[in-house]
Design a protein around this motif. Structure first.
Motif, PDB file in Angstrom:
ATOM      1  N   SER A   1      41.901  19.163 -47.675  1.00 27.05           N
ATOM      2  CA  SER A   1      42.735  20.198 -47.046  1.00 27.05           C
ATOM      3  C   SER A   1      41.901  21.403 -46.639  1.00 27.05           C
ATOM      4  CB  SER A   1      43.844  20.631 -48.011  1.00 27.05           C
ATOM      5  OG  SER A   1      44.718  19.559 -48.301  1.00 27.05           O
ATOM      6  N   VAL A   2      40.996  21.843 -47.534  1.00 29.98           N
ATOM      7  CA  VAL A   2      40.145  22.997 -47.248  1.00 29.98           C
ATOM      8  C   VAL A   2      39.261  22.720 -46.032  1.00 29.98           C
ATOM      9  CG1 VAL A   2      38.260  24.441 -48.119  1.00 29.98           C
ATOM     10  CG2 VAL A   2      40.161  23.832 -49.623  1.00 29.98           C
ATOM     11  N   VAL A   3      38.688  21.530 -45.978  1.00 25.28           N
ATOM     12  CA  VAL A   3      37.805  21.173 -44.864  1.00 25.28           C
ATOM     13  C   VAL A   3      38.562  21.201 -43.536  1.00 25.28           C
ATOM     14  CG1 VAL A   3      36.486  19.278 -43.837  1.00 25.28           C
ATOM     15  CG2 VAL A   3      36.173  19.855 -46.246  1.00 25.28           C
ATOM     16  N   GLU A   4      39.763  20.637 -43.525  1.00 24.20           N
ATOM     17  CA  GLU A   4      40.543  20.592 -42.283  1.00 24.20           C
ATOM     18  C   GLU A   4      40.928  21.992 -41.820  1.00 24.20           C
ATOM     19  OE1 GLU A   4      41.069  17.985 -40.320  1.00 24.20           O
ATOM     20  OE2 GLU A   4      39.778  16.912 -41.732  1.00 24.20           O
ATOM     21  N   ILE A   5      41.260  22.869 -42.760  1.00 22.92           N
ATOM     22  CA  ILE A   5      41.605  24.246 -42.391  1.00 22.92           C
ATOM     23  C   ILE A   5      40.394  24.980 -41.829  1.00 22.92           C
ATOM     24  CG2 ILE A   5      42.367  26.478 -43.281  1.00 22.92           C
ATOM     25  CD1 ILE A   5      44.059  24.951 -45.318  1.00 22.92           C
ATOM     26  N   ILE A   6      39.236  24.799 -42.464  1.00 20.10           N
ATOM     27  CA  ILE A   6      38.011  25.438 -41.979  1.00 20.10           C
ATOM     28  C   ILE A   6      37.699  24.992 -40.555  1.00 20.10           C
ATOM     29  CG2 ILE A   6      35.501  25.555 -42.275  1.00 20.10           C
ATOM     30  CD1 ILE A   6      35.980  25.446 -45.297  1.00 20.10           C
ATOM     31  N   LYS A   7      37.790  23.698 -40.302  1.00 22.15           N
ATOM     32  CA  LYS A   7      37.493  23.172 -38.972  1.00 22.15           C
ATOM     33  C   LYS A   7      38.460  23.731 -37.923  1.00 22.15           C
ATOM     34  CE  LYS A   7      37.107  18.726 -38.913  1.00 22.15           C
ATOM     35  NZ  LYS A   7      37.386  17.313 -39.302  1.00 22.15           N
ATOM     36  N   ARG A   8      39.719  23.805 -38.295  1.00 20.40           N
ATOM     37  CA  ARG A   8      40.727  24.313 -37.354  1.00 20.40           C
ATOM     38  C   ARG A   8      40.523  25.798 -37.057  1.00 20.40           C
ATOM     39  NH1 ARG A   8      45.941  23.972 -40.158  1.00 20.40           N
ATOM     40  NH2 ARG A   8      45.431  26.066 -40.852  1.00 20.40           N
ATOM     41  N   GLU A   9      40.281  26.581 -38.109  1.00 19.44           N
ATOM     42  CA  GLU A   9      40.111  28.021 -37.923  1.00 19.44           C
ATOM     43  C   GLU A   9      38.796  28.348 -37.227  1.00 19.44           C
ATOM     44  OE1 GLU A   9      42.451  30.334 -38.539  1.00 19.44           O
ATOM     45  OE2 GLU A   9      43.708  28.577 -38.974  1.00 19.44           O
ATOM     46  N   TYR A  10      37.784  27.513 -37.430  1.00 17.03           N
ATOM     47  CA  TYR A  10      36.496  27.753 -36.774  1.00 17.03           C
ATOM     48  C   TYR A  10      36.637  27.676 -35.262  1.00 17.03           C
ATOM     49  CZ  TYR A  10      31.714  27.023 -35.188  1.00 17.03           C
ATOM     50  OH  TYR A  10      30.522  27.124 -34.521  1.00 17.03           O
ATOM     51  N   LEU A  11      37.427  26.718 -34.781  1.00 15.96           N
ATOM     52  CA  LEU A  11      37.631  26.595 -33.340  1.00 15.96           C
ATOM     53  C   LEU A  11      38.227  27.861 -32.750  1.00 15.96           C
ATOM     54  CD1 LEU A  11      38.988  22.971 -32.794  1.00 15.96           C
ATOM     55  CD2 LEU A  11      36.889  23.948 -31.866  1.00 15.96           C
ATOM     56  N   LYS A  12      39.068  28.530 -33.529  1.00 19.59           N
ATOM     57  CA  LYS A  12      39.721  29.746 -33.030  1.00 19.59           C
ATOM     58  C   LYS A  12      38.762  30.926 -32.941  1.00 19.59           C
ATOM     59  CE  LYS A  12      44.185  28.480 -35.074  1.00 19.59           C
ATOM     60  NZ  LYS A  12      45.242  28.885 -36.040  1.00 19.59           N
ATOM     61  N   THR A  13      37.653  30.865 -33.695  1.00 20.52           N
ATOM     62  CA  THR A  13      36.732  32.001 -33.739  1.00 20.52           C
ATOM     63  C   THR A  13      35.624  31.918 -32.697  1.00 20.52           C
ATOM     64  OG1 THR A  13      35.239  30.946 -35.349  1.00 20.52           O
ATOM     65  CG2 THR A  13      37.114  32.180 -36.227  1.00 20.52           C
ATOM     66  N   LEU A  14      35.543  30.811 -31.968  1.00 20.09           N
ATOM     67  CA  LEU A  14      34.449  30.647 -31.020  1.00 20.09           C
ATOM     68  C   LEU A  14      34.530  31.673 -29.898  1.00 20.09           C
ATOM     69  CD1 LEU A  14      34.245  26.761 -30.731  1.00 20.09           C
ATOM     70  CD2 LEU A  14      32.780  28.286 -32.046  1.00 20.09           C
ATOM     71  N   ASP A  15      33.368  32.077 -29.459  1.00 22.97           N
ATOM     72  CA  ASP A  15      33.263  33.069 -28.384  1.00 22.97           C
ATOM     73  C   ASP A  15      33.947  32.543 -27.130  1.00 22.97           C
ATOM     74  OD1 ASP A  15      32.537  34.907 -26.479  1.00 22.97           O
ATOM     75  OD2 ASP A  15      30.486  35.087 -27.200  1.00 22.97           O
ATOM     76  N   ALA A  16      34.747  33.366 -26.523  1.00 24.20           N
ATOM     77  CA  ALA A  16      35.465  32.952 -25.309  1.00 24.20           C
ATOM     78  C   ALA A  16      34.519  32.533 -24.190  1.00 24.20           C
ATOM     79  CB  ALA A  16      36.367  34.081 -24.835  1.00 24.20           C
ATOM     80  N   ALA A  17      33.304  33.071 -24.205  1.00 29.86           N
ATOM     81  CA  ALA A  17      32.342  32.727 -23.156  1.00 29.86           C
ATOM     82  C   ALA A  17      32.008  31.243 -23.180  1.00 29.86           C
ATOM     83  CB  ALA A  17      31.067  33.548 -23.326  1.00 29.86           C
ATOM     84  N   LEU A  18      32.114  30.629 -24.355  1.00 31.80           N
ATOM     85  CA  LEU A  18      31.808  29.208 -24.471  1.00 31.80           C
ATOM     86  C   LEU A  18      32.875  28.345 -23.829  1.00 31.80           C
ATOM     87  CD1 LEU A  18      30.617  29.101 -28.204  1.00 31.80           C
ATOM     88  CD2 LEU A  18      29.204  29.226 -26.154  1.00 31.80           C
ATOM     89  N   ALA A  19      34.031  28.921 -23.563  1.00 33.32           N
ATOM     90  CA  ALA A  19      35.142  28.147 -23.017  1.00 33.32           C
ATOM     91  C   ALA A  19      35.055  27.955 -21.510  1.00 33.32           C
ATOM     92  CB  ALA A  19      36.464  28.833 -23.359  1.00 33.32           C
ATOM     93  N   GLU A  20      34.088  28.567 -20.860  1.00 32.30           N
ATOM     94  CA  GLU A  20      34.000  28.467 -19.411  1.00 32.30           C
ATOM     95  C   GLU A  20      33.763  27.039 -18.956  1.00 32.30           C
ATOM     96  OE1 GLU A  20      31.384  31.123 -17.518  1.00 32.30           O
ATOM     97  OE2 GLU A  20      32.304  32.929 -18.353  1.00 32.30           O
ATOM     98  N   ARG A  21      33.176  26.213 -19.836  1.00 30.60           N
ATOM     99  CA  ARG A  21      32.929  24.821 -19.474  1.00 30.60           C
ATOM    100  C   ARG A  21      34.170  23.957 -19.671  1.00 30.60           C
ATOM    101  NH1 ARG A  21      27.626  23.838 -22.991  1.00 30.60           N
ATOM    102  NH2 ARG A  21      28.905  25.080 -24.398  1.00 30.60           N
ATOM    103  N   GLY A  22      35.231  24.530 -20.188  1.00 33.38           N
ATOM    104  CA  GLY A  22      36.486  23.793 -20.286  1.00 33.38           C
ATOM    105  C   GLY A  22      36.799  23.233 -21.652  1.00 33.38           C
ATOM    106  N   CYS A  23      35.920  23.376 -22.620  1.00 29.51           N
ATOM    107  CA  CYS A  23      36.204  22.851 -23.953  1.00 29.51           C
ATOM    108  C   CYS A  23      35.440  23.641 -25.003  1.00 29.51           C
ATOM    109  CB  CYS A  23      35.833  21.369 -24.066  1.00 29.51           C
ATOM    110  SG  CYS A  23      34.073  21.034 -23.886  1.00 29.51           S
ATOM    111  N   LEU A  24      35.950  23.599 -26.214  1.00 31.98           N
ATOM    112  CA  LEU A  24      35.320  24.260 -27.343  1.00 31.98           C
ATOM    113  C   LEU A  24      35.001  23.210 -28.391  1.00 31.98           C
ATOM    114  CD1 LEU A  24      37.676  27.356 -27.637  1.00 31.98           C
ATOM    115  CD2 LEU A  24      35.374  27.328 -26.721  1.00 31.98           C
ATOM    116  N   SER A  25      33.758  23.126 -28.818  1.00 33.67           N
ATOM    117  CA  SER A  25      33.338  22.112 -29.775  1.00 33.67           C
ATOM    118  C   SER A  25      33.283  22.696 -31.177  1.00 33.67           C
ATOM    119  CB  SER A  25      31.956  21.567 -29.385  1.00 33.67           C
ATOM    120  OG  SER A  25      31.556  20.567 -30.293  1.00 33.67           O
ATOM    121  N   GLY A  26      33.824  21.950 -32.137  1.00 35.09           N
ATOM    122  CA  GLY A  26      33.906  22.433 -33.509  1.00 35.09           C
ATOM    123  C   GLY A  26      32.717  22.049 -34.362  1.00 35.09           C
TER     124      GLY A  26
END
Length: 218
Positions: free
Chosen positions: A100-125
């Protein structure tokens, strides 16, 4: 330049998952950790407190005093689940909580990624490597003495010869999960199973909003 010179130690940091620690504290620590270290893995495990591998280890006291909770502060449902797991070794009983802890960390990490990385259309966890083993085989629990072990084998053999029971194999499982921002293929060679990063794909409108926001910030 070496990892030490670059400020990114190569040795992993370890967190032991327990029944009494707070999931929110572990998640917060992990997210801060990945902000600081791009190449240093984070290991979460259910191994006994007296054992560990090379590398820095964090327990609940280091993460924060708020990570300790009494049974009175634990929800009734959690106390019920803990009672069901009382017959299991802690290394086995805390495996569901680790997942459960691992899944929450992975999910929340995606939310913290720099918006600049999203210009390519996807965010990698985060890259995830899973290891499941037996405490005895891994050397974390001592085997019984020769006399006790021989007596148990003889008793199991007697039951098997009677044809009424199968010989019971007593094992104590543990789990170790390694999370990292960059792939570590060496772990797969050592027997770990690999889960590729989760990908959060963005729509065209979402990418357009991000680009507009970045232009305003420039």
């Amino acid at each position: 330049m070496s990892n030490a010179e670059a400020g990114r130690p190569s040795t992993p940091h370890e967190i032991r998952i327990t029944h009494h620690g707070k999931i929110a504290n572990w998640v917060t620590f992990a997210l801060d950790y990945f902000k600081k270290y791009e190449e240093r893995p984070l290991v979460l495990h259910t191994l006994p407190a007296t054992q560990g591998r090379a590398g820095q280890t964090t327990d609940d006291r280091e993460i924060g005093a708020q990570g300790q909770t009494s049974d009175s502060a634990v929800p009734a449902g959690a106390r019920t689940n803990r009672k069901r797991a009382e017959g299991l070794h802690p290394s086995m009983a805390t495996i569901p909580r680790l997942v459960s802890v691992v899944e929450i960390i992975k999910r929340e990490y995606l939310k913290t990624l720099d918006a600049a990385l999203a210009e390519r259309g996807c965010l990698s966890g985060l890259h995830q490597y899973n290891e499941v083993g037996d405490l005895v085989e891994a050397g974390y629990v001592e085997r019984r003495g020769d006399e006790g072990e021989t007596g148990e084998r003889m008793e199991n053999l007697a039951h098997a010869l009677q044809g009424r029971h199968h010989v019971q194999q007593k094992k104590v499982a543990f789990m170790r999960v390694t999370l990292c921002r960059k792939a570590v293929p060496e772990l797969v060679k050592d027997g770990a199973t690999y889960q590729p990063p989760s990908v959060r794909r963005l729509s065209r409108s979402a990418r357009a909003r991000i680009k507009k926001k970045l232009r305003k910030q420039a």
